[in-house]
Enzyme design. Structure first.
Site, short mmCIF file in Angstrom:
data_model
loop_
_atom_site.label_atom_id
_atom_site.label_comp_id
_atom_site.label_asym_id
_atom_site.label_seq_id
_atom_site.Cartn_x
_atom_site.Cartn_y
_atom_site.Cartn_z
N PHE A 86 0.85 -1.19 0.00
CA PHE A 86 0.00 0.00 0.00
C PHE A 86 0.88 1.24 0.00
O PHE A 86 1.83 1.33 0.79
CB PHE A 86 -0.93 0.02 1.21
CG PHE A 86 -1.65 1.34 1.40
CD1 PHE A 86 -2.63 1.73 0.50
CD2 PHE A 86 -1.32 2.19 2.44
CE1 PHE A 86 -3.28 2.95 0.65
CE2 PHE A 86 -1.97 3.41 2.60
CZ PHE A 86 -2.95 3.79 1.70
N SER A 87 0.60 2.20 -0.89
CA SER A 87 1.30 3.47 -0.94
C SER A 87 2.81 3.24 -1.13
O SER A 87 3.23 2.65 -2.11
CB SER A 87 0.98 4.28 0.31
OG SER A 87 1.48 5.59 0.23
N GLN A 88 3.62 3.71 -0.18
CA GLN A 88 5.07 3.52 -0.33
C GLN A 88 5.45 2.05 -0.27
O GLN A 88 6.50 1.66 -0.80
CB GLN A 88 5.82 4.31 0.76
CG GLN A 88 5.69 5.82 0.65
CD GLN A 88 6.53 6.39 -0.48
OE1 GLN A 88 7.23 5.67 -1.17
NE2 GLN A 88 6.44 7.70 -0.68
N HIS A 181 -6.40 8.70 -1.12
CA HIS A 181 -5.24 7.88 -0.81
C HIS A 181 -5.54 7.02 0.42
O HIS A 181 -5.06 7.27 1.53
CB HIS A 181 -4.02 8.77 -0.55
CG HIS A 181 -2.72 8.04 -0.61
ND1 HIS A 181 -2.16 7.61 -1.80
CD2 HIS A 181 -1.86 7.65 0.36
CE1 HIS A 181 -1.02 7.00 -1.56
NE2 HIS A 181 -0.82 7.00 -0.25
#
Length: 208
Positions: A86-88, A181
């Site tokens: 997820f994300s980074q 996000h």
């Protein structure tokens, strides 16, 4: 057919407990249906909480260390059928898979499928503090099934679609939700994710 064994990588300023809560409805349904089981890896790079693309992989050294840590973990605790970021965590996953393929041409990839949630492709920060996509590295992405879950109101939406397009040499599906996000637990989206996991499982079993 046994369920997929999935390793999860959390995002910037988060941890495994937060990610477990965020993914709760998704992982619960997938477990109930026998589609997948999930394990969690705590990140080793300190970061500030909240969304953003700077402050995590700001130099080559931190990138190498994160990839090496992930590779060591997989060697000690794998094999995993898939890795979810997820994300980074997605950025690290894409970076790791491309770098592994570049360093080990002809070898089997370290996982058989990849799941990217609100992901950004491998990048370096430009002088204007905007991410510059490393397209040269992306060329090495392995030919494995991928699932991309993105938010239409996410500030990295454009980058998420670039990542999906760059992994389309194999089966790559995109699920878009109406949020930003974050991980959407909308019932309709959760069901779509379950169906996509089922399709990935079949493709892995068939070797395609």
């Amino acid at each position: 057919m046994p369920g997929l064994r999935i390793l999860c990588l959390h995002g910037q300023g988060s941890n495994t407990e937060i990610m477990k809560a965020q993914l709760g409805p998704i992982t619960k349904l997938l477990k109930q249906n026998g589609v997948a089981t999930f394990e969690w890896l705590e990140g080793t790079i300190p970061t500030e909480a909240g969304p953003g693309v700077s402050g995590v992989f700001e130099d080559e050294q931190s990138i190498r260390e994160a990839c090496e840590d992930l590779e060591d973990y997989l060697e000690e605790n794998g094999p995993y059928d898939g890795i979810l970021g997820f994300s980074q965590g997605s950025t690290l996953l894409a970076e790791f898979l491309c770098d592994f393929a570049r360093r080990n041409p002809g070898n089997e990839p370290p996982c058989r499928c990849a799941i990217f949630m609100n992901g950004i492709p491998p990048y370096r920060m430009g002088d204007d503090e905007k991410p510059i996509i490393d397209y040269g590295l992306l060329e090495h992405f392995p030919s494995i099934p991928t699932l991309h879950v993105v938010g239409k109101k996410d500030f990295v939406y454009e980058y998420s679609t670039i990542l999906q397009a760059s992994t389309a040499s194999a089966w790559a599906t995109l699920i878009a939700h109406e949020k930003g996000h974050e991980i959407s637990n909308d019932t309709r989206i959760v069901q779509k994710i379950n169906s996509a996991f089922e399709q990935m499982s079949i493709r892995i079993a068939l070797g395609c």
